[in-house]
Design an enzyme around this catalytic site. Sequence first.
Site, PDB file in Angstrom:
ATOM      1  N   HIS A  80      -5.037   7.151  19.644  1.00  0.00           N
ATOM      2  CA  HIS A  80      -6.491   7.269  19.605  1.00  0.00           C
ATOM      3  C   HIS A  80      -7.026   8.254  20.637  1.00  0.00           C
ATOM      4  O   HIS A  80      -8.009   7.966  21.336  1.00  0.00           O
ATOM      5  CB  HIS A  80      -7.127   5.897  19.781  1.00  0.00           C
ATOM      6  CG  HIS A  80      -8.413   5.712  19.037  1.00  0.00           C
ATOM      7  ND1 HIS A  80      -9.479   6.584  19.176  1.00  0.00           N
ATOM      8  CD2 HIS A  80      -8.805   4.790  18.132  1.00  0.00           C
ATOM      9  CE1 HIS A  80     -10.466   6.168  18.404  1.00  0.00           C
ATOM     10  NE2 HIS A  80     -10.082   5.085  17.759  1.00  0.00           N
ATOM     11  N   GLU A 108      -6.968  10.533  13.856  1.00  0.00           N
ATOM     12  CA  GLU A 108      -5.978   9.452  13.903  1.00  0.00           C
ATOM     13  C   GLU A 108      -5.147   9.503  12.627  1.00  0.00           C
ATOM     14  O   GLU A 108      -5.625   9.131  11.559  1.00  0.00           O
ATOM     15  CB  GLU A 108      -6.703   8.106  14.019  1.00  0.00           C
ATOM     16  CG  GLU A 108      -7.605   7.994  15.245  1.00  0.00           C
ATOM     17  CD  GLU A 108      -8.760   7.027  15.020  1.00  0.00           C
ATOM     18  OE1 GLU A 108      -8.512   5.823  14.841  1.00  0.00           O
ATOM     19  OE2 GLU A 108      -9.927   7.476  15.005  1.00  0.00           O
ATOM     20  N   HIS A 136      -8.002  -2.289  14.974  1.00  0.00           N
ATOM     21  CA  HIS A 136      -7.013  -1.740  15.907  1.00  0.00           C
ATOM     22  C   HIS A 136      -6.116  -2.801  16.555  1.00  0.00           C
ATOM     23  O   HIS A 136      -5.858  -2.773  17.753  1.00  0.00           O
ATOM     24  CB  HIS A 136      -7.714  -0.921  16.993  1.00  0.00           C
ATOM     25  CG  HIS A 136      -8.379   0.330  16.484  1.00  0.00           C
ATOM     26  ND1 HIS A 136      -7.977   0.992  15.365  1.00  0.00           N
ATOM     27  CD2 HIS A 136      -9.438   1.051  16.975  1.00  0.00           C
ATOM     28  CE1 HIS A 136      -8.747   2.065  15.176  1.00  0.00           C
ATOM     29  NE2 HIS A 136      -9.646   2.118  16.131  1.00  0.00           N
TER      30      HIS A 136
HETATM   31  C1  GLA Z   1     -11.800   4.213  14.938  1.00  0.00           C
HETATM   32  C2  GLA Z   1     -12.733   3.470  14.066  1.00  0.00           C
HETATM   33  C3  GLA Z   1     -14.123   3.605  14.593  1.00  0.00           C
HETATM   34  C4  GLA Z   1     -14.205   3.112  16.012  1.00  0.00           C
HETATM   35  C5  GLA Z   1     -13.172   3.809  16.851  1.00  0.00           C
HETATM   36  C6  GLA Z   1     -13.092   3.223  18.225  1.00  0.00           C
HETATM   37  O1  GLA Z   1     -11.988   5.555  14.844  1.00  0.00           O
HETATM   38  O2  GLA Z   1     -12.668   3.899  12.723  1.00  0.00           O
HETATM   39  O3  GLA Z   1     -15.018   2.925  13.782  1.00  0.00           O
HETATM   40  O4  GLA Z   1     -13.988   1.736  16.041  1.00  0.00           O
HETATM   41  O5  GLA Z   1     -11.910   3.732  16.263  1.00  0.00           O
HETATM   42  O6  GLA Z   1     -14.319   3.172  18.860  1.00  0.00           O
END
Ligand code: GLA
Length: 350
Positions: free
Chosen positions: A178, A315, A104
Amino acid sequence: MIRKQAFGAVPEGPVDLYTITNSSGIEVHAMNYGGIIVSMRVPDNKGMTADVALGFDTLDGYLNNKPYFGAIIGRYGNRIANGKFTLDGTEYQLARNDSPNSLHGGIKGFDKVLWHGEHFGNNQGVGVTFTYTSKDGEEGYPGNLETKVTYTLTDENALQIEYEAVTDKATPVNLTNHSYFNLAGEGAGNILKHQLMLNAERFTPVDGTLIPTGEFRPVARTPFDYTKPTTIGSQIDADNKQLAIAHGYDHNFVLNRKRSGLELAGRIHELKTGRVLKVYTTEPGIQFYTGNFLDGTVAGKHGHAYDKHAAFCVETQHFPDSPNHPNFPSTILMPGQTYYSRTVYKFSTE
Ligand code: GLA
């Protein structure tokens, strides 16, 4: 209608909270810190409103927002293996914040920076535009990236998110939001009874560190088959290696596409309240994540302890680790090009 109020400050400057409302009873709060969607108040089938987004009551909570509640994610949504990729013969090393990978956007991703906010009203609806310039070399990424994210709330109960970016050097870009949804209301238990449909006949399986192996695997006859509305809890505990690796769903689904443009990616239905969320996107993929890392230690809104599976994330994105997978749609933005993607969360009741 839109209202702006003070919501505290970070070292970079004051934080503003925008209250965006439409004529049919939806209210969205968003702030310029991380471009975070703080809340989404949505009516149920009896007209009762609840906040369907997990998060915190105050800015303080968001300053330690480990789960990324509601945040804009960038420069690259999801993981890049070992934080490494090669572009035009140069190897780049990104900040690694999810051992051994970069997740991220790195240590201080777009979820933790202060954006500049401008609110507006136009014939589409009301909303706010957040802009941020990510400097050449930030978190290891090449090029100055001028980024713009626009939230628009329409009277048709849609929250539209538009992402735009331009760069002065070739760079990977993969922007998303997110938000964590619980359509019964944040804090109202887990989402295992929600019904899910995903418009995806394939997904990208992962290795032990949640990096795609490169395979496109059919969902048919697996617990990843959500092509027809299916209760999440009826498949999540199935004996399946991919579910075991991620402790639930944390996978990129390859959306079925007949053409480019906005298409239905998924539909989620909470039967008690009748709330329905439809997700439309221009993106080729969607990360379906069932809050597997939530463990009750995060004290959220009204002191709610968010346990495992207290919410789901949808997402919309290009696929994780694309810079290291030539068979995935490219995420490289070139100077002179404009990055543009659009996602719509449409709320209704049944
Ligand atoms: C995304 C990732 C997960 C986790 C979340 C945040 O969905 O794929 O593995 O890191 O973000 O917690």
